[in-house]
Design a protein around this motif. Structure first.
Motif, PDB file in Angstrom:
ATOM      1  N   LEU A  21       4.808  12.617  -7.279  1.00 52.19           N
ATOM      2  CA  LEU A  21       4.676  11.162  -7.255  1.00 52.19           C
ATOM      3  C   LEU A  21       5.568  10.483  -8.289  1.00 52.19           C
ATOM      4  N   THR A  22       5.920  11.208  -9.349  1.00 53.03           N
ATOM      5  CA  THR A  22       6.808  10.623 -10.371  1.00 53.03           C
ATOM      6  C   THR A  22       8.192  10.320  -9.819  1.00 53.03           C
ATOM      7  N   LEU A  23       8.549  10.962  -8.687  1.00 49.60           N
ATOM      8  CA  LEU A  23       9.857  10.725  -8.078  1.00 49.60           C
ATOM      9  C   LEU A  23       9.771   9.831  -6.850  1.00 49.60           C
ATOM     10  N   THR A  24       8.595   9.247  -6.612  1.00 51.31           N
ATOM     11  CA  THR A  24       8.461   8.323  -5.475  1.00 51.31           C
ATOM     12  C   THR A  24       7.816   7.013  -5.940  1.00 51.31           C
ATOM     13  N   ILE A  25       6.490   6.943  -5.913  1.00 50.60           N
ATOM     14  CA  ILE A  25       5.847   5.649  -6.175  1.00 50.60           C
ATOM     15  C   ILE A  25       5.968   5.207  -7.630  1.00 50.60           C
ATOM     16  N   PHE A  26       6.240   6.137  -8.548  1.00 48.83           N
ATOM     17  CA  PHE A  26       6.363   5.759  -9.957  1.00 48.83           C
ATOM     18  C   PHE A  26       7.814   5.557 -10.401  1.00 48.83           C
ATOM     19  N   GLN A  27       8.730   5.557  -9.448  1.00 51.45           N
ATOM     20  CA  GLN A  27      10.116   5.233  -9.759  1.00 51.45           C
ATOM     21  C   GLN A  27      10.280   3.709  -9.859  1.00 51.45           C
ATOM     22  N   PRO A  28      11.195   3.221 -10.724  1.00 47.62           N
ATOM     23  CA  PRO A  28      11.381   1.765 -10.870  1.00 47.62           C
ATOM     24  C   PRO A  28      11.710   1.050  -9.563  1.00 47.62           C
ATOM     25  N   TYR A  29      12.512   1.685  -8.678  1.00 49.71           N
ATOM     26  CA  TYR A  29      12.848   1.012  -7.425  1.00 49.71           C
ATOM     27  C   TYR A  29      11.609   0.726  -6.585  1.00 49.71           C
ATOM     28  N   SER A  30      10.517   1.462  -6.840  1.00 53.42           N
ATOM     29  CA  SER A  30       9.273   1.245  -6.114  1.00 53.42           C
ATOM     30  C   SER A  30       8.389   0.222  -6.814  1.00 53.42           C
ATOM     31  N   ALA A  82      14.757  13.935  -6.272  1.00 51.48           N
ATOM     32  CA  ALA A  82      14.758  12.501  -6.579  1.00 51.48           C
ATOM     33  C   ALA A  82      15.357  11.700  -5.425  1.00 51.48           C
ATOM     34  N   TYR A  83      16.482  12.174  -4.882  1.00 55.04           N
ATOM     35  CA  TYR A  83      17.125  11.442  -3.781  1.00 55.04           C
ATOM     36  C   TYR A  83      16.290  11.559  -2.509  1.00 55.04           C
ATOM     37  N   LEU A  84      15.760  12.745  -2.235  1.00 57.01           N
ATOM     38  CA  LEU A  84      14.918  12.914  -1.054  1.00 57.01           C
ATOM     39  C   LEU A  84      13.650  12.071  -1.173  1.00 57.01           C
ATOM     40  N   GLY A  85      13.127  11.942  -2.404  1.00 54.65           N
ATOM     41  CA  GLY A  85      11.987  11.048  -2.612  1.00 54.65           C
ATOM     42  C   GLY A  85      12.352   9.605  -2.327  1.00 54.65           C
ATOM     43  N   LEU A  86      13.566   9.206  -2.720  1.00 56.39           N
ATOM     44  CA  LEU A  86      14.038   7.844  -2.437  1.00 56.39           C
ATOM     45  C   LEU A  86      14.123   7.603  -0.937  1.00 56.39           C
ATOM     46  N   ILE A  87      14.643   8.583  -0.207  1.00 55.20           N
ATOM     47  CA  ILE A  87      14.736   8.445   1.249  1.00 55.20           C
ATOM     48  C   ILE A  87      13.350   8.312   1.865  1.00 55.20           C
ATOM     49  N   SER A  88      12.405   9.127   1.384  1.00 50.12           N
ATOM     50  CA  SER A  88      11.049   9.047   1.942  1.00 50.12           C
ATOM     51  C   SER A  88      10.409   7.700   1.643  1.00 50.12           C
ATOM     52  N   MET A  89      10.677   7.144   0.463  1.00 42.37           N
ATOM     53  CA  MET A  89      10.098   5.842   0.115  1.00 42.37           C
ATOM     54  C   MET A  89      10.755   4.706   0.891  1.00 42.37           C
ATOM     55  N   SER A  90      12.019   4.865   1.256  1.00 38.97           N
ATOM     56  CA  SER A  90      12.649   3.822   2.074  1.00 38.97           C
ATOM     57  C   SER A  90      11.985   3.747   3.444  1.00 38.97           C
ATOM     58  N   VAL A  91      11.540   4.899   3.951  1.00 47.11           N
ATOM     59  CA  VAL A  91      10.782   4.907   5.206  1.00 47.11           C
ATOM     60  C   VAL A  91       9.394   4.312   4.984  1.00 47.11           C
ATOM     61  N   TRP A  99       0.824  -1.213   0.000  1.00 43.70           N
ATOM     62  CA  TRP A  99       0.000   0.000   0.000  1.00 43.70           C
ATOM     63  C   TRP A  99       0.855   1.259   0.000  1.00 43.70           C
ATOM     64  N   THR A 100       2.017   1.232   0.629  1.00 44.16           N
ATOM     65  CA  THR A 100       2.857   2.427   0.694  1.00 44.16           C
ATOM     66  C   THR A 100       3.477   2.764  -0.664  1.00 44.16           C
ATOM     67  N   GLN A 101       3.342   1.845  -1.622  1.00 45.67           N
ATOM     68  CA  GLN A 101       3.835   2.112  -2.977  1.00 45.67           C
ATOM     69  C   GLN A 101       2.681   2.416  -3.941  1.00 45.67           C
ATOM     70  N   GLY A 102       1.500   2.681  -3.372  1.00 47.22           N
ATOM     71  CA  GLY A 102       0.314   2.945  -4.184  1.00 47.22           C
ATOM     72  C   GLY A 102      -0.136   4.390  -4.110  1.00 47.22           C
ATOM     73  N   LEU A 103      -1.292   4.665  -4.688  1.00 45.30           N
ATOM     74  CA  LEU A 103      -1.790   6.036  -4.833  1.00 45.30           C
ATOM     75  C   LEU A 103      -2.244   6.661  -3.520  1.00 45.30           C
ATOM     76  N   SER A 104      -2.470   5.850  -2.475  1.00 47.55           N
ATOM     77  CA  SER A 104      -2.874   6.411  -1.187  1.00 47.55           C
ATOM     78  C   SER A 104      -1.734   6.408  -0.176  1.00 47.55           C
ATOM     79  N   SER A 105      -0.496   6.244  -0.633  1.00 49.38           N
ATOM     80  CA  SER A 105       0.669   6.276   0.252  1.00 49.38           C
ATOM     81  C   SER A 105       0.728   7.621   0.969  1.00 49.38           C
ATOM     82  N   SER A 106       0.580   7.615   2.283  1.00 53.38           N
ATOM     83  CA  SER A 106       0.479   8.876   3.027  1.00 53.38           C
ATOM     84  C   SER A 106       1.762   9.693   2.942  1.00 53.38           C
TER      85      SER A 106
END
Length: 470
Positions: free
Chosen positions: A199-208, A406-415, A167-174
């Motif tokens: 969102l293009t730099l978080t949930i829509f990134q390939p690592y996600s 982009a990097y800050l988005g990666l850090i937020s997605m790792s959390v 869910w954290t990699q979806g459209l309702s990821s808080s």
């Protein structure tokens, strides 16, 4: 060991043995989720007393109270999370969707097919809206268990909950949604850097999304191989809530109030107003807009105001366990942020700093992910968790010279992803499913530990590789 179980074990290798081991230890050692929260509170109090400079009993009590009822309480966010859950449940209970659920649940011929159906539906809907995905899988599991008398109900519910891992990699990821909203109280990145992360730099990134697909594929394989040999029938009370619709009085015998309650045009007007505002806001996706969209869509699909009101009221019952425990976790947030002296550091800072000590730009996302899993045990809420760990994670990235969105988005997605993976061993978000299924945590969580292990493996690899691909 039964003949059936022996044949399954021989065909599926190690997985049945590992699953039974997890189930056995969960049944022996996992307390009730409320007691789990109380035990976590005791652990945090002990850690604060040992590690926080100048900590006192009175100070910790005030910090706990402040986290529950004070100016820094999490009630606003807690109410948002409850509304996402309730509106998602209400939408799933709309007649057209409920008929679809019953129809879909009629397809599986055995419990493995049923479990995979619950898992797949939950995962797909969790990527759209976590509240809808969380409850829809359980509603399908209930219908599957009603048809398949020899199924293990805990296995079906566990499979449904496993779909929630993404869910954290979806459209309702808080966290991802907060990153896009300058007015969000939990947009840590904007507060510290003045930058927004789309969102293009978080949930829509390939690592996600690649990692999410890999996790779902591996979990589907695991669910097939962990099929239990024993049956676990649902409590008969599970189906008592499926009452026949209340008979509607003839139109000519309705009172004025009843006519208003059944005036479908009112729901249509609410829907049109909501969609119009969504259009005027340039289709902004954030926590509040997601709540609005699912509320107005539920109202439209339930047709009349009274049917919508009844469905919403019934859905609200599922949120009871969350409402009971949110104050405890708010108190945990207060304790984690307790600073008795101006020169001291709160426990949350000490933990987060320890976890990223010695990190560089390539290892920081992975270490942040590992730290997220640990902190999620104490703060099992995406947004509240980000408020705790986010400042340290972002500050660490800035100290390493990483200022790009982009990097800050990666850090937020790792959390965010760490929180999603940790949910598989933290019973907080399992509570609504347990309420729907009338099961206890020990009958389900033994299965979800396997999801935790798979999520850890895949996500660790993703966050170790991701910095090289930015």
């Amino acid at each position: 060991m039964t003949t059936r179980q022996a044949r399954q074990d021989a065909r599926r290798g190690l997985m049945p043995h590992l699953t039974r081991l997890c189930v056995r230890y969960v049944e022996r050692f996992m307390p009730d989720p409320y007691l789990f929260a109380v035990i976590l509170t005791v652990i945090v109090v002990a850690l604060a007393a040992l590690l926080v400079k100048g900590a006192t009993g009175a100070g910790m009590l005030k910090a706990w109270y402040g986290g529950v009822w004070g100016s820094q309480n999490i009630f606003t966010f807690a109410f948002q999370m409850v509304l996402i859950l309730v509106t998602g449940y209400t939408l799933a209970e709309a007649p057209v969707l409920k008929r679809a659920i019953v129809h879909i649940a009629s397809k599986p011929k055995n419990q493995v097919q049923g479990a995979l159906l619950c898992f797949g539906l939950s995962a797909a809907l969790s990527l759209l809206n976590w509240g809808l995905g969380l409850v829809a899988g359980a509603l399908v599991a209930r219908q599957v268990a009603k048809r398949l008398a020899d199924a293990h109900f805990g296995y079906l519910i566990g499979a449904a909950f496993m779909g929630f891992i993404v869910w954290t990699q979806g459209l309702s990821s808080s966290i991802a949604l907060a990153n896009t909203d300058a007015n969000s109280p939990i947009n840590v990145i904007h507060k510290m850097t003045g930058k927004l992360v789309p969102l293009t730099l978080t949930i829509f990134q390939p690592y996600s999304w690649v990692a999410a697909i890999a996790v779902l594929v591996l979990l589907a394989i695991a669910i097939r191989r962990m099929e239990p040999a024993q049956a676990l029938e649902p409590d008969h009370a599970v189906f008592e809530e499926e009452k026949e619709p209340v008979a509607v009085a003839p139109v000519d015998k309705r009172t004025f109030a009843e006519r208003l309650e059944n005036l479908w045009i009112l729901n249509v007007l609410v829907f049109i107003a909501g969609i119009t505002y969504f259009w005027l806001s340039s289709f902004a996706l954030n926590i509040s807009s997601m709540i609005m969209l699912f509320t107005i869509t539920s109202a439209l699909l339930h047709r009349t105001p009274i049917r919508f009101i009844r469905a919403f009221s019934g859905a609200a019952k599922v949120s009871g366990p969350l409402l009971l425990q949110y104050p405890l976790y708010g108190g945990l947030v207060g304790l984690l942020g307790y600073v008795p002296t101006e020169s001291g550091k709160p426990l949350q800072t000490l933990l987060a700093e320890t976890l990223v000590t010695g990190a560089n730009e390539y290892t920081l996302p992975l270490l942040t992910f590992v730290g997220s899993i640990i902190i999620s045990l104490f703060v099992p809420s995406g947004g509240g968790h980000w408020a705790v760990q986010g400042p340290i994670a972002v500050d660490s990235a800035l100290a390493l010279g990483q200022h790009s969105p982009a990097y800050l988005g990666l850090i937020s997605m790792s959390v965010a992803v760490g929180e999603g993976v940790a949910n598989m061993i933290q019973p907080f978000w399992l509570l609504p499913l347990l309420a729907i299924a009338k099961l206890n945590v020990r009958q389900v969580m033994g299965f979800t530990i396997i999801a935790f292990l798979i999520g850890c493996m895949v996500s660790s690899a993703a966050f170790l590789i991701a910095p090289y691909a930015l």
